[in-house]
Design a protein around this motif. Structure first.
Motif, PDB file in Angstrom:
ATOM      1  N   VAL A  15      36.067  21.299  28.662  1.00  0.00           N
ATOM      2  CA  VAL A  15      36.261  21.389  27.437  1.00  0.00           C
ATOM      3  C   VAL A  15      35.072  20.654  26.299  1.00  0.00           C
ATOM      4  CG1 VAL A  15      37.823  21.148  25.308  1.00  0.00           C
ATOM      5  CG2 VAL A  15      38.652  21.633  27.518  1.00  0.00           C
ATOM      6  N   ILE A  16      34.628  21.260  25.481  1.00  0.00           N
ATOM      7  CA  ILE A  16      33.516  20.578  24.457  1.00  0.00           C
ATOM      8  C   ILE A  16      34.477  20.442  23.146  1.00  0.00           C
ATOM      9  CG2 ILE A  16      31.458  21.076  23.101  1.00  0.00           C
ATOM     10  CD1 ILE A  16      31.024  23.292  25.061  1.00  0.00           C
ATOM     11  N   MET A  32      38.716  10.557  19.858  1.00  0.00           N
ATOM     12  CA  MET A  32      37.917  10.040  21.286  1.00  0.00           C
ATOM     13  C   MET A  32      38.738   9.081  22.058  1.00  0.00           C
ATOM     14  SD  MET A  32      33.980   9.413  19.525  1.00  0.00           S
ATOM     15  CE  MET A  32      34.538   8.889  17.940  1.00  0.00           C
ATOM     16  N   ALA A  33      39.595   8.323  21.434  1.00  0.00           N
ATOM     17  CA  ALA A  33      40.413   7.432  22.277  1.00  0.00           C
ATOM     18  C   ALA A  33      41.406   8.301  23.157  1.00  0.00           C
ATOM     19  CB  ALA A  33      41.312   6.532  21.299  1.00  0.00           C
ATOM     20  N   GLY A  38      33.274   9.093  23.954  1.00  0.00           N
ATOM     21  CA  GLY A  38      32.359   8.160  22.964  1.00  0.00           C
ATOM     22  C   GLY A  38      31.961   9.113  22.072  1.00  0.00           C
ATOM     23  N   ALA A  39      32.049  10.460  21.878  1.00  0.00           N
ATOM     24  CA  ALA A  39      31.376  11.402  20.937  1.00  0.00           C
ATOM     25  C   ALA A  39      32.067  12.542  20.712  1.00  0.00           C
ATOM     26  CB  ALA A  39      29.928  11.407  21.111  1.00  0.00           C
ATOM     27  N   LEU A  40      31.828  13.044  19.389  1.00  0.00           N
ATOM     28  CA  LEU A  40      32.367  14.231  19.267  1.00  0.00           C
ATOM     29  C   LEU A  40      31.496  15.166  18.498  1.00  0.00           C
ATOM     30  CD1 LEU A  40      35.896  13.327  17.577  1.00  0.00           C
ATOM     31  CD2 LEU A  40      35.414  14.717  19.595  1.00  0.00           C
ATOM     32  N   VAL A  41      30.920  16.439  18.748  1.00  0.00           N
ATOM     33  CA  VAL A  41      30.001  17.163  17.869  1.00  0.00           C
ATOM     34  C   VAL A  41      30.751  17.528  16.521  1.00  0.00           C
ATOM     35  CG1 VAL A  41      28.644  18.991  18.134  1.00  0.00           C
ATOM     36  CG2 VAL A  41      28.828  17.743  20.163  1.00  0.00           C
ATOM     37  N   ILE A  51      26.837  14.694  15.022  1.00  0.00           N
ATOM     38  CA  ILE A  51      27.338  14.184  16.227  1.00  0.00           C
ATOM     39  C   ILE A  51      28.017  12.941  15.656  1.00  0.00           C
ATOM     40  CG2 ILE A  51      25.459  12.882  17.224  1.00  0.00           C
ATOM     41  CD1 ILE A  51      26.717  13.826  19.952  1.00  0.00           C
ATOM     42  N   VAL A  52      29.289  12.649  16.019  1.00  0.00           N
ATOM     43  CA  VAL A  52      29.692  11.298  15.685  1.00  0.00           C
ATOM     44  C   VAL A  52      30.237  10.421  16.918  1.00  0.00           C
ATOM     45  CG1 VAL A  52      31.998  12.065  15.344  1.00  0.00           C
ATOM     46  CG2 VAL A  52      31.375  10.000  13.951  1.00  0.00           C
ATOM     47  N   THR A  53      29.934   9.474  16.928  1.00  0.00           N
ATOM     48  CA  THR A  53      30.038   8.360  18.124  1.00  0.00           C
ATOM     49  C   THR A  53      30.901   7.068  17.600  1.00  0.00           C
ATOM     50  OG1 THR A  53      28.070   7.253  17.865  1.00  0.00           O
ATOM     51  CG2 THR A  53      27.852   9.245  19.038  1.00  0.00           C
ATOM     52  N   GLU A  54      31.481   6.522  18.665  1.00  0.00           N
ATOM     53  CA  GLU A  54      31.989   5.178  18.661  1.00  0.00           C
ATOM     54  C   GLU A  54      30.869   4.223  18.046  1.00  0.00           C
ATOM     55  OE1 GLU A  54      35.112   5.056  22.134  1.00  0.00           O
ATOM     56  OE2 GLU A  54      32.968   4.838  22.613  1.00  0.00           O
TER      57      GLU A  54
END
Length: 146
Positions: A15-16, A32-33, A38-41, A51-54
């Protein structure tokens, strides 16, 4: 080394995971948790906008005193998104990640998001290949001595 498409197929989770730019940072962190990623597009409809990351949260959110329940993902996301095509090699992806100091790459095929690669995915692939080579060498050595 294998192409990125092969690495994507070997991932247990196909899954993306995406999120809207208007979602809160808190929602992104919870997603994310929950998924142990560690990231979501960040997508707006069909368009990739970031893209958002921890790491984004740690550096642009928490350290800046932003409230994750009120801050939209769009305020912290990284843009433009670094990406590769499915035929790219593991080595080139590692070099790109190292050069640009990122831990995630989008994989885009003919304008469509087909996956996300993490540094962990690439390292796992390298270790797998090395283990295979070691096993083959052990079989060769034991076969030639026996």
């Amino acid at each position: 080394m294998k192409p990125v498409s092969s690495i994507l197929r070997s991932k247990p989770d196909q899954v993306i995971h995406t999120i809207a730019p208007s979602a809160t940072v808190r929602q992104a962190l919870e997603a994310m948790a929950y998924r142990d990623i560690g990231a979501l597009v960040v997508v707006d409809g069909e368009k990739i906008v970031g893209i958002v990351t921890e790491r984004d949260y740690a550096r642009k959110g928490a350290l800046m005193g932003r409230d994750s329940r009120e801050t939209p993902v769009s305020a912290l996301m990284t843009t433009p998104v670094m990406y590769v095509n499915p035929q790219e090699s593991n080595e080139n992806c590692m070099a790109l990640m190292t050069e640009h100091r990122v831990r995630h790459l989008a994989v885009i095929d003919e304008g469509k998001l087909v996956g996300v690669l993490s540094m962990r995915d690439l390292v796992r692939d390298i270790i797998s290949e090395q283990q295979f080579v070691i096993e083959q060498l052990q079989h060769y050595i034991s076969g030639s001595n026996g």
